[in-house]
Design a protein around this motif. Structure first.
Motif, PDB file in Angstrom:
ATOM      1  N   ILE A  62     -32.316 -35.768 -39.031  1.00  0.00           N
ATOM      2  CA  ILE A  62     -31.838 -37.139 -39.253  1.00  0.00           C
ATOM      3  C   ILE A  62     -30.919 -37.203 -40.481  1.00  0.00           C
ATOM      4  O   ILE A  62     -29.902 -37.902 -40.477  1.00  0.00           O
ATOM      5  N   ARG A  63     -31.278 -36.418 -41.506  1.00  0.00           N
ATOM      6  CA  ARG A  63     -30.425 -36.355 -42.701  1.00  0.00           C
ATOM      7  C   ARG A  63     -29.038 -35.807 -42.348  1.00  0.00           C
ATOM      8  O   ARG A  63     -28.025 -36.259 -42.881  1.00  0.00           O
ATOM      9  N   LEU A  64     -28.996 -34.835 -41.442  1.00  0.00           N
ATOM     10  CA  LEU A  64     -27.703 -34.304 -41.003  1.00  0.00           C
ATOM     11  C   LEU A  64     -26.908 -35.390 -40.287  1.00  0.00           C
ATOM     12  O   LEU A  64     -25.693 -35.528 -40.486  1.00  0.00           O
ATOM     13  N   PHE A  65     -27.589 -36.178 -39.449  1.00  0.00           N
ATOM     14  CA  PHE A  65     -26.938 -37.288 -38.742  1.00  0.00           C
ATOM     15  C   PHE A  65     -26.356 -38.295 -39.743  1.00  0.00           C
ATOM     16  O   PHE A  65     -25.251 -38.819 -39.551  1.00  0.00           O
ATOM     17  N   GLN A  66     -27.104 -38.544 -40.820  1.00  0.00           N
ATOM     18  CA  GLN A  66     -26.667 -39.530 -41.814  1.00  0.00           C
ATOM     19  C   GLN A  66     -25.516 -39.004 -42.686  1.00  0.00           C
ATOM     20  O   GLN A  66     -24.556 -39.717 -42.974  1.00  0.00           O
ATOM     21  N   GLN A  67     -25.631 -37.729 -43.088  1.00  0.00           N
ATOM     22  CA  GLN A  67     -24.683 -37.184 -44.072  1.00  0.00           C
ATOM     23  C   GLN A  67     -23.514 -36.434 -43.436  1.00  0.00           C
ATOM     24  O   GLN A  67     -22.409 -36.424 -43.980  1.00  0.00           O
ATOM     25  N   LYS A  68     -23.795 -35.747 -42.317  1.00  0.00           N
ATOM     26  CA  LYS A  68     -22.763 -34.961 -41.607  1.00  0.00           C
ATOM     27  C   LYS A  68     -22.058 -33.966 -42.538  1.00  0.00           C
ATOM     28  O   LYS A  68     -20.824 -33.834 -42.515  1.00  0.00           O
ATOM     29  N   THR A  69     -22.848 -33.275 -43.351  1.00  0.00           N
ATOM     30  CA  THR A  69     -22.282 -32.291 -44.285  1.00  0.00           C
ATOM     31  C   THR A  69     -22.798 -30.890 -43.972  1.00  0.00           C
ATOM     32  O   THR A  69     -23.846 -30.726 -43.344  1.00  0.00           O
ATOM     33  N   ALA A  70     -22.049 -29.899 -44.439  1.00  0.00           N
ATOM     34  CA  ALA A  70     -22.463 -28.503 -44.257  1.00  0.00           C
ATOM     35  C   ALA A  70     -23.771 -28.230 -45.000  1.00  0.00           C
ATOM     36  O   ALA A  70     -24.622 -27.472 -44.526  1.00  0.00           O
ATOM     37  N   GLU A  71     -23.940 -28.871 -46.154  1.00  0.00           N
ATOM     38  CA  GLU A  71     -25.153 -28.674 -46.943  1.00  0.00           C
ATOM     39  C   GLU A  71     -26.384 -29.199 -46.212  1.00  0.00           C
ATOM     40  O   GLU A  71     -27.446 -28.564 -46.209  1.00  0.00           O
ATOM     41  N   ALA A  72     -26.249 -30.353 -45.565  1.00  0.00           N
ATOM     42  CA  ALA A  72     -27.355 -30.920 -44.786  1.00  0.00           C
ATOM     43  C   ALA A  72     -27.689 -30.017 -43.599  1.00  0.00           C
ATOM     44  O   ALA A  72     -28.863 -29.836 -43.248  1.00  0.00           O
ATOM     45  N   ALA A  73     -26.671 -29.418 -42.975  1.00  0.00           N
ATOM     46  CA  ALA A  73     -26.885 -28.499 -41.852  1.00  0.00           C
ATOM     47  C   ALA A  73     -27.605 -27.236 -42.312  1.00  0.00           C
ATOM     48  O   ALA A  73     -28.487 -26.719 -41.618  1.00  0.00           O
ATOM     49  N   LYS A  74     -27.239 -26.765 -43.489  1.00  0.00           N
ATOM     50  CA  LYS A  74     -27.887 -25.573 -44.053  1.00  0.00           C
ATOM     51  C   LYS A  74     -29.371 -25.837 -44.289  1.00  0.00           C
ATOM     52  O   LYS A  74     -30.228 -24.996 -43.986  1.00  0.00           O
ATOM     53  N   LYS A  75     -29.697 -27.017 -44.806  1.00  0.00           N
ATOM     54  CA  LYS A  75     -31.101 -27.384 -45.051  1.00  0.00           C
ATOM     55  C   LYS A  75     -31.875 -27.470 -43.739  1.00  0.00           C
ATOM     56  O   LYS A  75     -33.027 -27.046 -43.659  1.00  0.00           O
ATOM     57  N   LEU A  76     -31.228 -28.015 -42.697  1.00  0.00           N
ATOM     58  CA  LEU A  76     -31.870 -28.085 -41.386  1.00  0.00           C
ATOM     59  C   LEU A  76     -32.118 -26.689 -40.827  1.00  0.00           C
ATOM     60  O   LEU A  76     -33.167 -26.430 -40.234  1.00  0.00           O
ATOM     61  N   MET A  77     -31.166 -25.791 -41.029  1.00  0.00           N
ATOM     62  CA  MET A  77     -31.325 -24.419 -40.554  1.00  0.00           C
ATOM     63  C   MET A  77     -32.563 -23.774 -41.183  1.00  0.00           C
ATOM     64  O   MET A  77     -33.390 -23.172 -40.484  1.00  0.00           O
ATOM     65  N   PHE A  78     -32.701 -23.915 -42.490  1.00  0.00           N
ATOM     66  CA  PHE A  78     -33.874 -23.346 -43.170  1.00  0.00           C
ATOM     67  C   PHE A  78     -35.161 -24.047 -42.722  1.00  0.00           C
ATOM     68  O   PHE A  78     -36.203 -23.407 -42.565  1.00  0.00           O
ATOM     69  N   ALA A  79     -35.082 -25.353 -42.501  1.00  0.00           N
ATOM     70  CA  ALA A  79     -36.250 -26.102 -42.025  1.00  0.00           C
ATOM     71  C   ALA A  79     -36.668 -25.623 -40.640  1.00  0.00           C
ATOM     72  O   ALA A  79     -37.866 -25.513 -40.341  1.00  0.00           O
ATOM     73  N   SER A  80     -35.693 -25.316 -39.789  1.00  0.00           N
ATOM     74  CA  SER A  80     -36.003 -24.849 -38.436  1.00  0.00           C
ATOM     75  C   SER A  80     -36.675 -23.479 -38.458  1.00  0.00           C
ATOM     76  O   SER A  80     -37.618 -23.227 -37.700  1.00  0.00           O
ATOM     77  N   VAL A  81     -36.202 -22.605 -39.330  1.00  0.00           N
ATOM     78  CA  VAL A  81     -36.824 -21.272 -39.468  1.00  0.00           C
ATOM     79  C   VAL A  81     -38.256 -21.416 -39.973  1.00  0.00           C
ATOM     80  O   VAL A  81     -39.175 -20.758 -39.470  1.00  0.00           O
ATOM     81  N   SER A  82     -38.452 -22.297 -40.942  1.00  0.00           N
ATOM     82  CA  SER A  82     -39.800 -22.541 -41.470  1.00  0.00           C
ATOM     83  C   SER A  82     -40.705 -23.100 -40.370  1.00  0.00           C
ATOM     84  O   SER A  82     -41.868 -22.697 -40.247  1.00  0.00           O
ATOM     85  N   TYR A  83     -40.159 -24.000 -39.555  1.00  0.00           N
ATOM     86  CA  TYR A  83     -40.954 -24.628 -38.492  1.00  0.00           C
ATOM     87  C   TYR A  83     -41.473 -23.590 -37.506  1.00  0.00           C
ATOM     88  O   TYR A  83     -42.671 -23.546 -37.223  1.00  0.00           O
ATOM     89  N   ILE A  84     -40.595 -22.765 -36.964  1.00  0.00           N
ATOM     90  CA  ILE A  84     -41.016 -21.826 -35.919  1.00  0.00           C
ATOM     91  C   ILE A  84     -41.961 -20.768 -36.493  1.00  0.00           C
ATOM     92  O   ILE A  84     -42.922 -20.348 -35.832  1.00  0.00           O
TER      93      ILE A  84
END
Length: 300
Positions: A261-283
């Motif tokens: 959702i933060r990526l949707f709000q901000q639409k920045t590369a930094e927000a995408a990077k955080k989501l990528m790390f969050a996804s790795v942590s999730y799985i």
């Protein structure tokens, strides 16, 4: 001086070997496979675990080596990949092809020793990754859909290695990792968008870092969470998750959804990077919770 040169040369060879086989990625795939094995096995056979780890590493290493051979000219165009062994000229194509071929044969043999079905799924994985996903990356965003199939095989491969059969349980593990691939890879595609563009790679569903892509990332994150919770309802055979673990998985999922959702709000590369790390942590945490849930239930 000569000793120093020998040591640095050996270190460089080892570093290039790790790079051509993408050791860190391979280890994460092995982790998924072993987690799947622990979930499927009635009794843990550490010989099989070792064979699965070795075979899984060999197959992933082979896939990555073939991938880098095919994409070596495109890798030379991107900052992220231009220092890989092939585009940098530190390794020749014949050497890389030899590594990939030897790894393929050895990997299939090792997985076949476990059981034929495990080897079959390993072979399907390498074929899809190298022959279909890799060429499609420069042609269409649908490459991510195709790549999600080999990417989702490791978790279920462990269950097949433990039981020798494909059924609803490994099918569910496959679906969890299949849906997870989309927010994960689209986050990477968004984060590295400019670099991928230099190599002509189409990774995002709309082809752009826009609202449409961000919405799809949120939707697939929701699907990932929902599929991850199916075992709580006792409809997936021997694969079962207690409500307590279900709540933990749901909370982990909400954490990943927050970054989507933060990526949707901000639409920045930094927000995408955080989501990528969050996804790795999730799985990773999901697989740990699934395994712990099974063994805690057995101990109790």
């Amino acid at each position: 001086m000569s000793n120093t040169r020998v040591h640095s040369s050996n270190a460089s060879i080892l570093s290039d070997f790790k790079e051509i086989t993408k050791m860190r990625l391979a280890i994460s795939v092995v982790f998924s496979s072993v987690a799947g094995y622990f979930l499927g096995a009635d009794n843990i056979d550490f010989v099989v675990v070792t064979l699965l780890a070795i075979g899984g590493y060999l197959m992933v290493g082979a896939s990555n080596a073939y991938n880098q051979i095919i994409e070596r000219n495109l890798d030379a165009l991107m900052d992220r990949t231009k220092n890989r062994p092939l585009p940098a000229g530190r390794m020749s194509v014949p050497v890389a092809f030899s590594i990939a071929s030897i790894f393929t044969v050895l990997g299939l043999v090792v997985l076949y020793i476990i059981n034929p079905k495990t080897a079959m799924f390993g072979a399907i994985s390498i074929f899809l990754y190298v022959s279909i996903y890799t060429p499609l990356k420069t042609k269409t965003p649908l490459s991510v859909f195709v790549g999600a199939f080999p990417g989702a095989i490791p978790f279920m491969l462990g269950w097949v290695a433990a039981t020798g059969k494909f059924s609803i349980e490994p099918g569910t593990l496959f679906m969890i990792q299949f849906f997870w691939q989309f927010p994960h890879f689209w986050a990477i595609g968004w984060w590295l968008f400019d670099d991928y563009k230099k190599g002509g790679f189409f990774m995002l569903p709309t082809g752009k870092r826009d609202r449409g892509t961000a919405i799809q990332i949120i939707l697939y994150t929701c699907w990932t969470i929902l599929v991850s919770l199916i075992p709580v309802f006792g409809v997936t055979g021997k694969l079962f998750l207690t409500p307590v673990s279900g709540v933990i998985i749901f909370i982990l999922g909400l954490g990943m959804l927050y970054y989507a959702i933060r990526l949707f709000q901000q639409k920045t590369a930094e927000a995408a990077k955080k989501l990528m790390f969050a996804s790795v942590s999730y799985i990773t945490l999901l697989q740990i919770v699934y395994v712990l849930d099974k063994f805690i239930r057995q101990w109790i």
